[in-house]
Design a protein around this motif. Structure first.
Motif, PDB file in Angstrom:
ATOM      1  N   UNK A  71       0.825  -1.214   0.000  1.00  0.00           N
ATOM      2  CA  UNK A  71       0.000   0.000   0.000  1.00  0.00           C
ATOM      3  C   UNK A  71       0.860   1.266   0.000  1.00  0.00           C
ATOM      4  N   UNK A  72       1.868   1.289   0.847  1.00  0.00           N
ATOM      5  CA  UNK A  72       2.737   2.470   0.933  1.00  0.00           C
ATOM      6  C   UNK A  72       3.532   2.629  -0.356  1.00  0.00           C
ATOM      7  N   UNK A  73       4.067   1.548  -0.908  1.00  0.00           N
ATOM      8  CA  UNK A  73       4.822   1.629  -2.163  1.00  0.00           C
ATOM      9  C   UNK A  73       3.932   2.103  -3.302  1.00  0.00           C
ATOM     10  N   UNK A  74       2.714   1.570  -3.364  1.00  0.00           N
ATOM     11  CA  UNK A  74       1.785   1.994  -4.416  1.00  0.00           C
ATOM     12  C   UNK A  74       1.482   3.487  -4.289  1.00  0.00           C
ATOM     13  N   UNK A  75       1.223   3.919  -3.071  1.00  0.00           N
ATOM     14  CA  UNK A  75       0.990   5.342  -2.828  1.00  0.00           C
ATOM     15  C   UNK A  75       2.182   6.173  -3.294  1.00  0.00           C
ATOM     16  N   UNK A  76       3.395   5.743  -2.972  1.00  0.00           N
ATOM     17  CA  UNK A  76       4.579   6.506  -3.349  1.00  0.00           C
ATOM     18  C   UNK A  76       4.838   6.468  -4.852  1.00  0.00           C
ATOM     19  N   UNK A  77       4.588   5.353  -5.504  1.00  0.00           N
ATOM     20  CA  UNK A  77       4.736   5.282  -6.958  1.00  0.00           C
ATOM     21  C   UNK A  77       3.787   6.251  -7.652  1.00  0.00           C
ATOM     22  N   UNK A  78       2.550   6.278  -7.218  1.00  0.00           N
ATOM     23  CA  UNK A  78       1.548   7.142  -7.843  1.00  0.00           C
ATOM     24  C   UNK A  78       1.805   8.608  -7.500  1.00  0.00           C
ATOM     25  N   UNK A  79       2.001   8.910  -6.221  1.00  0.00           N
ATOM     26  CA  UNK A  79       2.163  10.307  -5.818  1.00  0.00           C
ATOM     27  C   UNK A  79       3.442  10.921  -6.375  1.00  0.00           C
ATOM     28  N   UNK A  81       4.923  10.135  -9.227  1.00  0.00           N
ATOM     29  CA  UNK A  81       4.692  10.380 -10.655  1.00  0.00           C
ATOM     30  C   UNK A  81       3.850  11.634 -10.873  1.00  0.00           C
ATOM     31  N   UNK A  82       2.813  11.787 -10.077  1.00  0.00           N
ATOM     32  CA  UNK A  82       1.962  12.974 -10.206  1.00  0.00           C
ATOM     33  C   UNK A  82       2.740  14.230  -9.825  1.00  0.00           C
ATOM     34  N   UNK A  83       3.476  14.193  -8.724  1.00  0.00           N
ATOM     35  CA  UNK A  83       4.248  15.357  -8.265  1.00  0.00           C
ATOM     36  C   UNK A  83       5.219  15.832  -9.342  1.00  0.00           C
ATOM     37  N   UNK A  84       5.929  14.903  -9.951  1.00  0.00           N
ATOM     38  CA  UNK A  84       6.960  15.276 -10.919  1.00  0.00           C
ATOM     39  C   UNK A  84       6.398  15.720 -12.266  1.00  0.00           C
ATOM     40  N   UNK A  85       5.088  15.634 -12.454  1.00  0.00           N
ATOM     41  CA  UNK A  85       4.488  16.226 -13.649  1.00  0.00           C
ATOM     42  C   UNK A  85       4.456  17.741 -13.534  1.00  0.00           C
ATOM     43  N   UNK A  86       4.431  18.248 -12.308  1.00  0.00           N
ATOM     44  CA  UNK A  86       4.298  19.680 -12.074  1.00  0.00           C
ATOM     45  C   UNK A  86       5.558  20.332 -11.492  1.00  0.00           C
TER      46      UNK A  86
END
Length: 114
Positions: A71-79, A81-86
């Motif tokens: 759960x924590x790894x999935x959260x970090x993978x997604x967050x 990726x989203x953070x580095x778009x901006x």
């Protein structure tokens, strides 16, 4: 030792053949934000497991803890990726550079220099 080399070879093969491209991109994002992810993971786990948070230490089996890890790894993978778009880097990477170089690095992706 040979098993470790097999894993490394498999990871390199997957990366070079562009298999699971979305996953390798997510791993790149986590790597670019390693300091931020390390600190966030420590904060999340301390809140979950220590007494000043939910106090769940020693309440889960190893199999159940694996669910928390995923759960924590999935959260970090997604967050990540989203953070580095901006943004160009994670917040703690930005803070580290600011403290080290004593000047504010550019954080936003779309900032135009004048």
């Amino acid at each position: 030792m040979f098993t470790s080399l097999d894993y490394i070879g498999l990871i390199l093969l997957v990366y070079q053949m562009k298999i699971l491209h979305f996953f390798t991109k997510a791993l790149e994002a986590v790597g670019r934000m390693a300091f931020t992810n390390y600190l966030c993971q420590s904060i999340i786990c301390s809140i979950i497991f220590y007494s000043y948070g939910f106090g769940m230490f020693a309440r889960y089996s190893r199999t159940e803890l694996l669910v928390w890890v995923l759960l924590i790894w999935t959260f970090q993978l997604i967050s990540s990726s989203i953070w580095l778009k901006y943004y160009k880097m994670g917040p703690f990477e930005w803070l580290w550079r600011y403290i080290t170089y004593k000047e504010k690095p550019q954080l936003l992706m779309n900032v135009k220099h004048q």
